[in-house]
Design a protein around this motif. Structure first.
Motif, PDB file in Angstrom:
ATOM      1  N   UNK A  60       7.461   8.103   2.373  1.00 30.67           N
ATOM      2  CA  UNK A  60       6.684   8.232   1.142  1.00 30.67           C
ATOM      3  C   UNK A  60       7.608   7.387  -0.190  1.00 30.67           C
ATOM      4  N   UNK A  61       9.123   7.401   0.020  1.00 28.02           N
ATOM      5  CA  UNK A  61       9.534   6.741  -0.998  1.00 28.02           C
ATOM      6  C   UNK A  61       9.585   5.277  -0.650  1.00 28.02           C
ATOM      7  N   UNK A  62       9.883   4.969   0.589  1.00 26.99           N
ATOM      8  CA  UNK A  62       9.699   3.751   1.027  1.00 26.99           C
ATOM      9  C   UNK A  62       8.368   3.021   0.860  1.00 26.99           C
ATOM     10  N   UNK A  63       7.354   3.731   1.003  1.00 28.26           N
ATOM     11  CA  UNK A  63       6.228   3.360   0.692  1.00 28.26           C
ATOM     12  C   UNK A  63       5.852   2.999  -0.676  1.00 28.26           C
ATOM     13  N   UNK A  64       6.456   4.101  -1.597  1.00 27.92           N
ATOM     14  CA  UNK A  64       5.868   3.712  -2.996  1.00 27.92           C
ATOM     15  C   UNK A  64       6.915   2.243  -3.364  1.00 27.92           C
TER      16      UNK A  64
END
Length: 268
Positions: free
Chosen positions: A202-206
């Motif tokens: 999720x953080x990488x996607x953000x």
């Protein structure tokens, strides 16, 4: 230009919102880069990304518990696979095999983010260091462990690591062969952030989504400038910047971005 995605053998590839995600999918061997088809898969994706205008960011991660265990130690013990033969044969196999990864990834035109989900050891550590940004799970571990096995970083790892964290720290990690955890890797500047395992993608996607929302042609040119800035003298570099800037000012995406900013300012 839209380009058909390559057919992969040991990895999975997805594209969503200008973010391509390459997942190494040989968790049965902890995503080892030798003795699998992962070298071919990574190189194929690198070529595809450069040819596909629909991609603005490439994310690389691993399936299962490891990011990548690097070389297959069982093959080393048996002098088989990529490690069989005399000096000339092994050298040629390295050139035609794992050394294609650093050359391919160094030439990728879009930002690369390594989502390090678990241990990144040996060539797996080097693979992570070939990315532009690294976000790690608390389960990640990192080690330049080649010397522990009586070999050297044959995939170019010594070139990448010292440019990332400086010669002295890279020398110590490489010569000691010690394995560090994600928090220490962040302290050394190897990773940008550390997350809980369930929050990693999720953080990488953000982060990837934010970069992918930038004007795509200017993003590719900016990465090219960042790569070239480290190996050019300032006067030559400024000449290149002037040319690239002229290209940007003549792209429709520049005017679109300027108008969007003016509209946003008018609403304040």
């Amino acid at each position: 230009m839209s380009v058909t995605q390559p057919q992969l053998s040991d990895a999975r590839l997805s594209l969503e919102g200008r973010v391509a995600t390459l997942t190494l999918d040989r968790h049965d061997v902890r995503n080892a880069l030798t003795g699998t088809a992962l070298v071919d898969d990574i190189v194929a994706v690198a070529d595809w990304v450069n040819a596909c205008d629909a991609v603005s960011v490439l994310v690389i991660t691993g399936a299962g518990s490891a990011f990548s265990a690097g070389g297959n130690v069982k093959d080393m013990a048996q002098r088989g696979g990529d490690f069989a033969g005399d000096v000339a044969e092994v050298a040629e196999r390295y050139r035609r095999g794992i050394q294609r990864i650093p050359l391919a990834l160094q030439g990728v035109e879009v930002p690369i983010i390594a989502a390090v989900n678990g241990p990144a050891i040996g060539a797996g550590f080097d693979l992570a260091n070939m990315a532009d940004l690294r976000i790690a799970s608390h389960k990640a571990k990192f080690g330049e462990t080649f010397l522990n096995l009586g070999i050297i970083p044959g995939d170019g790892g010594a070139w990448f690591l010292q440019r990332l964290i400086g010669y002295q720290r890279a020398f110590e990690l490489t010569l000691s062969g010690r394995v560090i955890d994600a928090d220490q890797a962040r302290e050394y500047g190897i990773v940008l952030e550390v997350t809980e395992p369930e929050a990693l993608m999720a953080r990488v996607g953000e982060l990837a989504g934010h970069i992918a929302a930038q004007p795509p042609k200017a993003t590719r040119l900016t990465k090219r400038l960042m790569k070239m800035g480290g190996r050019m003298e300032l006067p030559d570099f400024l000449d290149l910047c002037a040319t690239f800037q002229g290209m940007c000012h003549n792209e429709p995406e520049h005017l679109d971005a300027v108008n969007a900013m003016l509209e946003k300012m008018a609403k304040k």
